[in-house]
Write a protein that holds these residues in place. Structure first.
Motif, PDB file in Angstrom:
ATOM      1  N   TYR A 138       7.834   9.937  -4.791  1.00 18.22           N
ATOM      2  CA  TYR A 138       7.626  10.542  -6.195  1.00 18.22           C
ATOM      3  C   TYR A 138       6.410   9.636  -6.991  1.00 18.22           C
ATOM      4  N   ARG A 139       6.229   8.317  -6.544  1.00 17.60           N
ATOM      5  CA  ARG A 139       5.265   7.484  -7.137  1.00 17.60           C
ATOM      6  C   ARG A 139       3.650   8.013  -6.607  1.00 17.60           C
ATOM      7  N   LYS A 140       4.068   8.178  -5.151  1.00 19.00           N
ATOM      8  CA  LYS A 140       2.521   8.614  -4.502  1.00 19.00           C
ATOM      9  C   LYS A 140       2.312   9.991  -5.279  1.00 19.00           C
ATOM     10  N   SER A 141       2.963  10.939  -5.572  1.00 15.98           N
ATOM     11  CA  SER A 141       2.717  12.142  -5.882  1.00 15.98           C
ATOM     12  C   SER A 141       2.197  11.871  -7.465  1.00 15.98           C
ATOM     13  N   GLU A 142       2.579  10.962  -8.091  1.00 20.30           N
ATOM     14  CA  GLU A 142       2.013  10.708  -9.580  1.00 20.30           C
ATOM     15  C   GLU A 142       0.784  10.114  -9.485  1.00 20.30           C
ATOM     16  N   GLY A 143       0.419   9.711  -8.375  1.00 18.55           N
ATOM     17  CA  GLY A 143      -1.209   9.066  -8.243  1.00 18.55           C
ATOM     18  C   GLY A 143      -1.315   7.405  -8.347  1.00 18.55           C
ATOM     19  N   TYR A 144      -0.054   6.755  -7.907  1.00 13.24           N
ATOM     20  CA  TYR A 144       0.020   5.439  -7.790  1.00 13.24           C
ATOM     21  C   TYR A 144      -0.421   5.050  -6.278  1.00 13.24           C
ATOM     22  N   ALA A 197       0.746  -1.322   0.012  1.00 12.17           N
ATOM     23  CA  ALA A 197      -0.021  -0.098  -0.027  1.00 12.17           C
ATOM     24  C   ALA A 197       0.666   1.105   0.018  1.00 12.17           C
ATOM     25  N   LEU A 198       0.517   2.384  -0.829  1.00 10.53           N
ATOM     26  CA  LEU A 198       1.278   3.426  -0.959  1.00 10.53           C
ATOM     27  C   LEU A 198       0.400   4.720  -0.245  1.00 10.53           C
ATOM     28  N   GLU A 199      -0.882   4.042   0.217  1.00 15.37           N
ATOM     29  CA  GLU A 199      -1.813   5.036   0.756  1.00 15.37           C
ATOM     30  C   GLU A 199      -2.381   4.591   2.072  1.00 15.37           C
ATOM     31  N   ASP A 200      -2.596   5.323   2.910  1.00 14.64           N
ATOM     32  CA  ASP A 200      -3.191   4.797   4.240  1.00 14.64           C
ATOM     33  C   ASP A 200      -4.308   4.086   4.193  1.00 14.64           C
ATOM     34  N   THR A 240      -6.154  -0.263 -13.283  1.00 12.88           N
ATOM     35  CA  THR A 240      -6.640   0.172 -14.660  1.00 12.88           C
ATOM     36  C   THR A 240      -5.416   0.156 -15.411  1.00 12.88           C
ATOM     37  N   ALA A 241      -4.173   0.474 -14.940  1.00 15.02           N
ATOM     38  CA  ALA A 241      -2.952   0.879 -15.611  1.00 15.02           C
ATOM     39  C   ALA A 241      -2.022   0.627 -14.728  1.00 15.02           C
ATOM     40  N   ALA A 242      -0.825   0.267 -15.425  1.00 12.54           N
ATOM     41  CA  ALA A 242       0.308  -0.188 -14.434  1.00 12.54           C
ATOM     42  C   ALA A 242       1.772   0.687 -14.975  1.00 12.54           C
ATOM     43  N   LEU A 243       2.334   1.184 -14.130  1.00 15.22           N
ATOM     44  CA  LEU A 243       3.540   1.807 -14.386  1.00 15.22           C
ATOM     45  C   LEU A 243       4.592   0.770 -14.726  1.00 15.22           C
ATOM     46  N   LYS A 253      -4.184   2.910 -10.014  1.00 18.41           N
ATOM     47  CA  LYS A 253      -3.133   2.897 -10.834  1.00 18.41           C
ATOM     48  C   LYS A 253      -1.997   2.187 -10.091  1.00 18.41           C
ATOM     49  N   THR A 254      -1.377   1.094 -10.663  1.00 18.72           N
ATOM     50  CA  THR A 254      -0.183   0.369  -9.823  1.00 18.72           C
ATOM     51  C   THR A 254       1.150   0.506 -10.380  1.00 18.72           C
ATOM     52  N   TRP A 255       2.255   0.764  -9.363  1.00 17.64           N
ATOM     53  CA  TRP A 255       3.618   0.698  -9.662  1.00 17.64           C
ATOM     54  C   TRP A 255       4.300  -0.594  -9.792  1.00 17.64           C
ATOM     55  N   THR A 256       4.759  -1.195 -11.069  1.00 19.76           N
ATOM     56  CA  THR A 256       5.111  -2.332 -10.956  1.00 19.76           C
ATOM     57  C   THR A 256       6.469  -2.336 -11.077  1.00 19.76           C
ATOM     58  N   THR A 257       7.372  -2.708 -10.231  1.00 17.88           N
ATOM     59  CA  THR A 257       8.849  -2.803 -10.123  1.00 17.88           C
ATOM     60  C   THR A 257       9.225  -4.160 -10.092  1.00 17.88           C
ATOM     61  N   ASP A 258      10.660  -4.408 -10.409  1.00 16.07           N
ATOM     62  CA  ASP A 258      11.339  -5.663 -10.052  1.00 16.07           C
ATOM     63  C   ASP A 258      12.465  -5.360  -9.140  1.00 16.07           C
ATOM     64  N   GLY A 259      12.350  -4.203  -8.474  1.00 21.02           N
ATOM     65  CA  GLY A 259      13.259  -3.741  -7.493  1.00 21.02           C
ATOM     66  C   GLY A 259      13.009  -3.866  -6.155  1.00 21.02           C
TER      67      GLY A 259
END
Length: 253
Positions: free
Chosen positions: A186-192, A112-115, A125-128, A169-175
């Motif tokens: 940064y990702r939170k500010s972008e709306g993920y 979770a990136l939000e409380d 609906t979309a993935a980074l 919108k979800t942030w997909t990372t392999d790190g």
């Protein structure tokens, strides 16, 4: 067919959909509707309780992944466990598609990136695309969108179960260990709203192979407070419910 070269290797892309090694070498036949799951005990319990037939197995270096068949609302469904990370998950996904799957829903946990509470449901609906696998399937872009038909089916399954959820919108990372404080901010500010490791990869594969794809996510740990990561219970209490929801959702496409 075009090979697009770039100084940065991850940005190099070949438009040719045929590769030297193609999926399908196991010669399995799967249902048009498939569910891919990032869990194991819950699958084993479901298979035992419903006497599900094994319809395929994929032997990897680390372990063997099994595919099973069940029937819900009169519709035949293939379901299988897939490994953590986009590259591994897509290898199994490719084999499921090669065997006949045309509509796929995945279900698993996310950070979770939000409380909010543990176990909350999100429908991306979309993935980074901050991972590697999607760049082997689609030309470079910031995001990949998920199928609206699959999103609608997942939402309907959640509503039928009387559960609340949020589109996101979800942030997909392999790190996994490179989600730094500044990157999270940064990702939170972008709306993920959430972070995970497979969605963009699987969505890109689905687009190239021409199949419908959506994903149900539920929150495990929380990165909402970057100064104090909260592992909580890693979503353990929600895996079984998510599996049932994904199986219900795939019947609604």
């Amino acid at each position: 067919m075009t090979l697009i070269k770039n100084e940065i290797p991850i940005l190099e892309y070949d438009t040719d959909k045929q590769a030297v090694l193609m999926p399908g070498r196991f010669d399995y036949l799967f249902s048009e509707k498939a569910v891919l799951l990032f869990m194991e005990p819950e699958i084993d319990e479901y298979v035992a309780a419903h006497h599900c037939e094994e319809v395929g197995k994929f032997e990897c270096v680390t372990k063997t992944f099994y595919a099973y068949k069940t029937k819900i609302q009169g519709k035949e469904i293939t379901f299988a466990q897939v490994p953590l990370g986009g590259a591994g998950a897509v290898q199994i996904m490719e084999q499921i598609i090669a065997g006949g799957a045309k509509q796929i829903i995945a279900a698993g946990c996310c950070g979770a990136l939000e409380d909010g509470a543990e176990g909350e449901f999100f429908v991306p609906t979309a993935a980074l695309r901050q991972e590697g696998t999607s760049y082997h399937y689609l030309s470079p872009a910031r995001e990949v969108e998920l199928s609206e038909a699959a999103v609608a089916a997942i939402e309907k399954a959640l509503k039928n179960a009387g559960l609340t959820y949020r589109r996101c919108k979800t942030w997909t990372t392999d790190g996994f260990y490179r989600e730094t404080k500044e990157m999270v901010r940064y990702r939170k500010s972008e709306g993920y709203s959430v972070v995970e490791m497979e969605c963009a990869s699987m969505a890109a594969c689905a687009k190239v192979r021409g199949v419908v794809f959506g994903q149900l996510l539920f929150t495990a740990d929380s990165l909402a407070n970057v100064d104090a990561h909260d592992g909580r219970n890693w979503g353990d209490d929600t895996f079984a419910a998510a599996m049932e929801l994904a199986l219900d959702a795939i019947t609604l496409i």
